[in-house]
Design a protein around this motif. Structure first.
Motif, mmCIF file in Angstrom:
data_model
loop_
_atom_site.group_PDB
_atom_site.id
_atom_site.type_symbol
_atom_site.label_atom_id
_atom_site.label_comp_id
_atom_site.label_asym_id
_atom_site.label_seq_id
_atom_site.Cartn_x
_atom_site.Cartn_y
_atom_site.Cartn_z
ATOM 1 N N PRO A 170 34.487 30.916 32.445
ATOM 2 C CA PRO A 170 35.446 31.582 31.946
ATOM 3 C C PRO A 170 35.471 32.127 30.386
ATOM 4 O O PRO A 170 36.096 32.826 29.924
ATOM 5 N N THR A 188 38.033 41.802 38.200
ATOM 6 C CA THR A 188 38.687 41.106 37.269
ATOM 7 C C THR A 188 40.116 40.784 37.803
ATOM 8 O O THR A 188 40.669 39.738 37.977
ATOM 9 N N LEU A 191 39.883 38.293 40.706
ATOM 10 C CA LEU A 191 39.817 36.758 40.196
ATOM 11 C C LEU A 191 41.279 36.485 39.624
ATOM 12 O O LEU A 191 41.645 35.363 39.861
ATOM 13 N N ALA A 192 41.901 37.401 39.037
ATOM 14 C CA ALA A 192 43.312 37.105 38.583
ATOM 15 C C ALA A 192 44.361 36.415 39.658
ATOM 16 O O ALA A 192 45.033 35.743 39.462
ATOM 17 N N PRO A 196 42.352 32.588 39.014
ATOM 18 C CA PRO A 196 42.658 32.750 37.562
ATOM 19 C C PRO A 196 41.827 32.198 36.605
ATOM 20 O O PRO A 196 41.347 32.654 35.545
ATOM 21 N N GLN A 199 38.437 33.848 35.442
ATOM 22 C CA GLN A 199 38.433 35.297 34.883
ATOM 23 C C GLN A 199 37.742 35.106 33.571
ATOM 24 O O GLN A 199 37.641 34.086 32.714
ATOM 25 N N ILE A 338 46.650 40.915 35.973
ATOM 26 C CA ILE A 338 45.615 40.422 34.997
ATOM 27 C C ILE A 338 46.614 40.484 33.722
ATOM 28 O O ILE A 338 47.156 41.337 33.223
ATOM 29 N N VAL A 341 43.219 38.694 30.367
ATOM 30 C CA VAL A 341 41.949 38.924 30.002
ATOM 31 C C VAL A 341 42.387 40.194 29.018
ATOM 32 O O VAL A 341 42.934 41.104 29.478
#
Length: 437
Positions: A170, A188, A191-192, A196, A199, A338, A341
């Motif tokens: 991360p 991204t 992954l969110a 999470p 990220q 998201i 990020v």
């Protein structure tokens, strides 16, 4: 079989021209001919040298050429290019500067897979090495990947990126250049929603077609003008018998190169005729400006047919990223998820491939991200190449990107303890791909 025959015909044409160049150079270079100076023989030798090099480079993967690096201590340190994640269709590699303390900025460069190798970003890597630990995606040439490795489309590409981000951790800052920008944004978001804590800290998107319809260009017009059937019929071939990927359906690198060259045919013709004159006069060298540029430009790689076709259909025609409708294995990847990020977009005011407006559209898609974590920059006078590798990148954009990274670095993992370099991982399919099955 007709597709395979066409592929082999192109390779035969390339091979023949390489042989003709080598033969002309050898014949015209016989010492006995020096007794009778003749401009025609000098031209023949020069033509042969330029022709042989030109057609040879089309099937040669360029070397990174980053062997050592001068650090802050004034000493030259060797650069070790190590593979940290291996996959059938691409690797994650790390430029490890030997004898130097690990830099706090960990950067993942996502290289384009649009006809050229990741070495297209060589100058970008070199510019980041003084301040960052640089990792980059090194995509493989589809002609060298056996059919047994399976398919590789934009969903698989996205899952490879997910795996790379997860592997690096991360505290990573991701920079996506051009073609992969939409899929890096999707990775991204994946992954969110799924993991999470994995990220990255920040995401910088440079000149990518997030919303191709925001500002149409010749590239987007072509994508909308042709049908998928026309593309498949005219652009897709089977790898011939010479390579490991024999039988794999691909969009051939040589066909892509022909398209590239035809867009500026007159300029390229003049560049090669001028180079022949320079070779005749003894003014050319192995690493002169012409050879440095064309050694990279002519080195092309095949893309899998499913990647090329799904990119055109889903990114350019259906605008799935722009409409936040992208799916992986039928599951919606919601960009609105998201929320932590930081996202920055970079565009060139004179970019004729991904025009201003296409990339900045990513910020509107990040509906769950606070405004203080969004940023954008349009570089005046910069074209497509300049925003990631030219003077505009070095003088203006790179400092802004590093400032953005520092502003969103957050607390260091483990209370600031030195983090070890990730160990190498080898796999066929990406773990993320396996999990999505």
């Amino acid at each position: 079989m007709r597709y395979m025959a066409t592929y082999d015909l192109m390779e035969t044409f390339r091979n023949t021209n390489q042989w003709l160049g080598a033969s002309a150079l050898s014949l015209a270079s016989y010492p006995v001919f020096a007794m009778v100076p003749n401009p025609a023989l000098q031209w023949m030798a020069a033509w042969g040298e330029v022709t042989e090099r030109t057609f040879q480079r089309m099937v040669t993967k360029p070397d990174w050429g980053i062997h050592s690096f001068t650090c802050e201590d004034g000493k030259d340190h060797l650069v070790n290019i190590e593979t940290v994640v291996e996959g059938d269709f691409g690797d994650l590699i790390h430029f490890q500067v030997m004898g130097r303390d690990t830099k706090p900025r960990k950067v993942l460069l996502v290289a384009p897979m649009s006809g050229h190798y990741a070495t297209l970003l060589r100058s970008t890597v070199i510019s980041l090495l003084p301040d960052c630990e640089v990792y980059i995606t090194d995509w493989h040439n589809a002609r060298d990947i056996p059919v047994s490795a399976g398919k590789f489309d934009i969903e698989d590409y996205t899952l490879y990126l997910v795996d790379y981000m997860r592997h690096l951790g991360p505290d990573t800052h991701v920079i996506a250049v051009c073609q992969p920008a939409p899929l890096t944004l999707a990775a991204t978001a994946y992954l969110a929603g799924e993991e999470p804590e994995a990220q990255p800290r920040s995401l910088t998107l440079i000149g990518g077609p997030i919303d191709p319809d925001a500002t149409p260009t010749d590239v987007t017009d072509f994508g909308n003008r042709v049908t998928m059937g026309q593309l498949e019929e005219t652009m897709i071939q089977r790898v011939g018998f010479k390579y490991k990927g024999v039988g794999r359906m691909v969009y051939p690198g040589l066909l892509q190169l022909a398209s590239f060259m035809s867009m500026n045919g007159e300029r390229h013709s003049k560049a090669f005729s001028d180079q022949i004159q320079r070779v005749m006069k003894g003014e050319a060298s192995d690493h002169d400006a012409h050879n440095r540029f064309y050694d990279e430009y002519l080195a092309v790689m095949d893309m899998t047919a499913e990647f090329y076709l799904s990119t055109v259909e889903r990114i350019f025609k259906n605008c799935e990223i722009a409409k936040n409708e992208f799916t992986i294995e039928g599951k919606h990847v919601d960009i609105g998820k998201i929320t932590t990020v930081a996202v920055k977009t970079v565009e060139g005011a004179n970019d004729d491939i991904s025009a201003p407006g296409q990339c900045v559209a990513a910020l509107d898609l990040c509906t769950g991200l606070p405004d203080e974590k969004k940023a954008s920059h349009v570089e005046p006078g910069a074209g497509h190449y300049g925003i990631f590798a030219g003077k505009s990148w070095r003088n203006n954009i790179r400092p802004l990107v590093l400032e953005f990274i520092d502003a969103n670095a957050g607390p260091k993992p483990g209370g600031g303890a030195k983090k070890k370099t990730p160990t190498a991982q080898k796999s066929g399919k990406s773990p993320a791909q396996k999990a999505a099955k």
